[in-house]
Design a protein around this motif. Structure first.
Motif, PDB file in Angstrom:
ATOM      1  N   ARG A 166       0.859  -1.181   0.000  1.00 15.69           N
ATOM      2  CA  ARG A 166       0.000   0.000   0.000  1.00 15.69           C
ATOM      3  C   ARG A 166       0.891   1.224   0.000  1.00 15.69           C
ATOM      4  O   ARG A 166       1.830   1.319   0.786  1.00 15.69           O
ATOM      5  N   PHE A 167       0.590   2.166  -0.895  1.00 10.98           N
ATOM      6  CA  PHE A 167       1.356   3.396  -1.023  1.00 10.98           C
ATOM      7  C   PHE A 167       0.435   4.588  -0.807  1.00 10.98           C
ATOM      8  O   PHE A 167      -0.646   4.645  -1.389  1.00 10.98           O
ATOM      9  N   LYS A 168       0.866   5.500  -0.001  1.00  7.98           N
ATOM     10  CA  LYS A 168       0.112   6.744   0.178  1.00  7.98           C
ATOM     11  C   LYS A 168       0.558   7.717  -0.897  1.00  7.98           C
ATOM     12  O   LYS A 168       1.743   8.000  -1.046  1.00  7.98           O
ATOM     13  N   VAL A 169      -0.404   8.234  -1.651  1.00 10.55           N
ATOM     14  CA  VAL A 169      -0.109   9.193  -2.705  1.00 10.55           C
ATOM     15  C   VAL A 169      -0.011  10.579  -2.075  1.00 10.55           C
ATOM     16  O   VAL A 169      -0.890  10.990  -1.317  1.00 10.55           O
ATOM     17  N   LYS A 170       1.070  11.279  -2.379  1.00  7.29           N
ATOM     18  CA  LYS A 170       1.251  12.629  -1.849  1.00  7.29           C
ATOM     19  C   LYS A 170       0.145  13.543  -2.369  1.00  7.29           C
ATOM     20  O   LYS A 170      -0.310  13.412  -3.502  1.00  7.29           O
ATOM     21  N   GLN A 171      -0.283  14.468  -1.525  1.00  6.39           N
ATOM     22  CA  GLN A 171      -1.299  15.438  -1.916  1.00  6.39           C
ATOM     23  C   GLN A 171      -0.866  16.152  -3.193  1.00  6.39           C
ATOM     24  O   GLN A 171       0.284  16.538  -3.334  1.00  6.39           O
ATOM     25  N   GLY A 172      -1.788  16.292  -4.137  1.00  7.04           N
ATOM     26  CA  GLY A 172      -1.501  16.968  -5.395  1.00  7.04           C
ATOM     27  C   GLY A 172      -0.982  16.053  -6.490  1.00  7.04           C
ATOM     28  O   GLY A 172      -0.850  16.468  -7.639  1.00  7.04           O
ATOM     29  N   LYS A 173      -0.654  14.791  -6.166  1.00  8.68           N
ATOM     30  CA  LYS A 173      -0.131  13.847  -7.154  1.00  8.68           C
ATOM     31  C   LYS A 173      -1.201  12.879  -7.653  1.00  8.68           C
ATOM     32  O   LYS A 173      -0.925  12.023  -8.485  1.00  8.68           O
ATOM     33  N   GLU A 174      -2.433  13.022  -7.192  1.00  7.91           N
ATOM     34  CA  GLU A 174      -3.500  12.116  -7.569  1.00  7.91           C
ATOM     35  C   GLU A 174      -3.753  12.108  -9.086  1.00  7.91           C
ATOM     36  O   GLU A 174      -4.008  11.053  -9.672  1.00  7.91           O
ATOM     37  N   VAL A 175      -3.664  13.268  -9.708  1.00  9.30           N
ATOM     38  CA  VAL A 175      -3.895  13.368 -11.158  1.00  9.30           C
ATOM     39  C   VAL A 175      -2.836  12.580 -11.919  1.00  9.30           C
ATOM     40  O   VAL A 175      -3.143  11.901 -12.899  1.00  9.30           O
ATOM     41  N   VAL A 176      -1.589  12.638 -11.462  1.00 10.32           N
ATOM     42  CA  VAL A 176      -0.514  11.887 -12.115  1.00 10.32           C
ATOM     43  C   VAL A 176      -0.800  10.390 -12.019  1.00 10.32           C
ATOM     44  O   VAL A 176      -0.615   9.649 -12.996  1.00 10.32           O
ATOM     45  N   VAL A 177      -1.273   9.941 -10.868  1.00  6.71           N
ATOM     46  CA  VAL A 177      -1.609   8.526 -10.690  1.00  6.71           C
ATOM     47  C   VAL A 177      -2.749   8.137 -11.631  1.00  6.71           C
ATOM     48  O   VAL A 177      -2.688   7.099 -12.297  1.00  6.71           O
ATOM     49  N   GLU A 178      -3.787   8.967 -11.717  1.00 12.86           N
ATOM     50  CA  GLU A 178      -4.908   8.682 -12.616  1.00 12.86           C
ATOM     51  C   GLU A 178      -4.443   8.600 -14.065  1.00 12.86           C
ATOM     52  O   GLU A 178      -4.876   7.713 -14.817  1.00 12.86           O
ATOM     53  N   GLN A 179      -3.549   9.514 -14.476  1.00 10.77           N
ATOM     54  CA  GLN A 179      -3.020   9.493 -15.845  1.00 10.77           C
ATOM     55  C   GLN A 179      -2.228   8.211 -16.099  1.00 10.77           C
ATOM     56  O   GLN A 179      -2.314   7.621 -17.179  1.00 10.77           O
ATOM     57  N   TRP A 180      -1.467   7.781 -15.113  1.00 15.77           N
ATOM     58  CA  TRP A 180      -0.668   6.569 -15.251  1.00 15.77           C
ATOM     59  C   TRP A 180      -1.567   5.338 -15.398  1.00 15.77           C
ATOM     60  O   TRP A 180      -1.339   4.492 -16.260  1.00 15.77           O
ATOM     61  N   ILE A 181      -2.611   5.255 -14.576  1.00 17.52           N
ATOM     62  CA  ILE A 181      -3.550   4.138 -14.655  1.00 17.52           C
ATOM     63  C   ILE A 181      -4.242   4.136 -16.026  1.00 17.52           C
ATOM     64  O   ILE A 181      -4.382   3.089 -16.664  1.00 17.52           O
ATOM     65  N   GLU A 182      -4.653   5.305 -16.497  1.00 20.12           N
ATOM     66  CA  GLU A 182      -5.275   5.407 -17.820  1.00 20.12           C
ATOM     67  C   GLU A 182      -4.307   4.950 -18.911  1.00 20.12           C
ATOM     68  O   GLU A 182      -4.708   4.254 -19.852  1.00 20.12           O
ATOM     69  N   PHE A 183      -3.035   5.329 -18.795  1.00 22.24           N
ATOM     70  CA  PHE A 183      -2.028   4.911 -19.762  1.00 22.24           C
ATOM     71  C   PHE A 183      -1.922   3.387 -19.791  1.00 22.24           C
ATOM     72  O   PHE A 183      -1.890   2.770 -20.858  1.00 22.24           O
ATOM     73  N   LEU A 184      -1.863   2.769 -18.613  1.00 28.72           N
ATOM     74  CA  LEU A 184      -1.784   1.312 -18.555  1.00 28.72           C
ATOM     75  C   LEU A 184      -3.010   0.665 -19.206  1.00 28.72           C
ATOM     76  O   LEU A 184      -2.878  -0.312 -19.960  1.00 28.72           O
ATOM     77  N   GLU A 185      -4.187   1.193 -18.917  1.00 29.32           N
ATOM     78  CA  GLU A 185      -5.410   0.637 -19.482  1.00 29.32           C
ATOM     79  C   GLU A 185      -5.433   0.774 -20.999  1.00 29.32           C
ATOM     80  O   GLU A 185      -5.848  -0.144 -21.713  1.00 29.32           O
ATOM     81  N   GLU A 186      -4.970   1.912 -21.518  1.00 26.31           N
ATOM     82  CA  GLU A 186      -4.953   2.148 -22.963  1.00 26.31           C
ATOM     83  C   GLU A 186      -3.927   1.278 -23.688  1.00 26.31           C
ATOM     84  O   GLU A 186      -4.065   1.023 -24.883  1.00 26.31           O
ATOM     85  N   HIS A 187      -2.901   0.830 -22.981  1.00 30.80           N
ATOM     86  CA  HIS A 187      -1.830   0.028 -23.576  1.00 30.80           C
ATOM     87  C   HIS A 187      -1.781  -1.379 -22.990  1.00 30.80           C
ATOM     88  O   HIS A 187      -0.720  -1.974 -22.859  1.00 30.80           O
ATOM     89  N   MET A 188      -2.951  -1.920 -22.664  1.00 33.82           N
ATOM     90  CA  MET A 188      -3.023  -3.213 -21.970  1.00 33.82           C
ATOM     91  C   MET A 188      -2.356  -4.338 -22.760  1.00 33.82           C
ATOM     92  O   MET A 188      -1.745  -5.228 -22.169  1.00 33.82           O
ATOM     93  N   ASP A 189      -2.447  -4.315 -24.092  1.00 33.68           N
ATOM     94  CA  ASP A 189      -1.791  -5.363 -24.887  1.00 33.68           C
ATOM     95  C   ASP A 189      -0.298  -5.408 -24.597  1.00 33.68           C
ATOM     96  O   ASP A 189       0.286  -6.476 -24.421  1.00 33.68           O
ATOM     97  N   ASN A 190       0.338  -4.249 -24.537  1.00 35.18           N
ATOM     98  CA  ASN A 190       1.770  -4.186 -24.239  1.00 35.18           C
ATOM     99  C   ASN A 190       2.065  -4.538 -22.791  1.00 35.18           C
ATOM    100  O   ASN A 190       3.072  -5.183 -22.493  1.00 35.18           O
ATOM    101  N   VAL A 191       1.202  -4.116 -21.894  1.00 30.79           N
ATOM    102  CA  VAL A 191       1.372  -4.447 -20.479  1.00 30.79           C
ATOM    103  C   VAL A 191       1.359  -5.966 -20.293  1.00 30.79           C
ATOM    104  O   VAL A 191       2.212  -6.531 -19.602  1.00 30.79           O
ATOM    105  N   LEU A 192       0.422  -6.622 -20.930  1.00 30.40           N
ATOM    106  CA  LEU A 192       0.304  -8.076 -20.797  1.00 30.40           C
ATOM    107  C   LEU A 192       1.533  -8.800 -21.336  1.00 30.40           C
ATOM    108  O   LEU A 192       1.925  -9.840 -20.813  1.00 30.40           O
ATOM    109  N   LEU A 193       2.169  -8.240 -22.361  1.00 36.28           N
ATOM    110  CA  LEU A 193       3.379  -8.850 -22.909  1.00 36.28           C
ATOM    111  C   LEU A 193       4.519  -8.879 -21.891  1.00 36.28           C
ATOM    112  O   LEU A 193       5.334  -9.786 -21.896  1.00 36.28           O
TER     113      LEU A 193
END
Length: 99
Positions: free
Chosen positions: A9-36
């Motif tokens: 479990r990681f605590k996200v620093k205040q103000g960094k939530e948007v960066v985390v959301e963007q990263w999760i979206e990136f992973l979801e959009e590139h799931m084929d590559n992630v699975l590889l």
């Protein structure tokens, strides 16, 4: 075969939530590559989810990984801390030999 199960479990620093959301979206959009990448990492299960408690956002990482490769934590933690400035608040690891 030896399997390592981790839950961190990681605590996200205040103000960094948007960066985390963007990263999760990136992973979801590139799931084929992630699975590889999972086969090379001997990753049988990898799940990332978030939770907000008392105004704080936490990321949870659950994984089941085979032996012979470094844990995702070893590979990714330095990058996560440098980019997001996130610190580990809790981590559990269990290694079990399957026969």
């Amino acid at each position: 075969m030896k399997l390592t199960t981790e839950l961190s479990r990681f605590k996200v620093k205040q103000g960094k939530e948007v960066v985390v959301e963007q990263w999760i979206e990136f992973l979801e959009e590139h799931m084929d590559n992630v699975l590889l990448t999972l086969e090379d990492e001997k990753m049988f299960i990898e799940t990332i989810f978030s939770e907000t408690l008392d105004g704080n956002t936490y990321l949870y990482w659950y994984s089941v990984q085979g032996e012979g490769v470094q844990s995702w934590k070893t590979q990714v933690m330095k990058w996560i801390k440098s980019i997001w400035n996130i610190g580990t608040t809790a981590s559990i690891q269990l290694t079990r030999q399957l026969t």
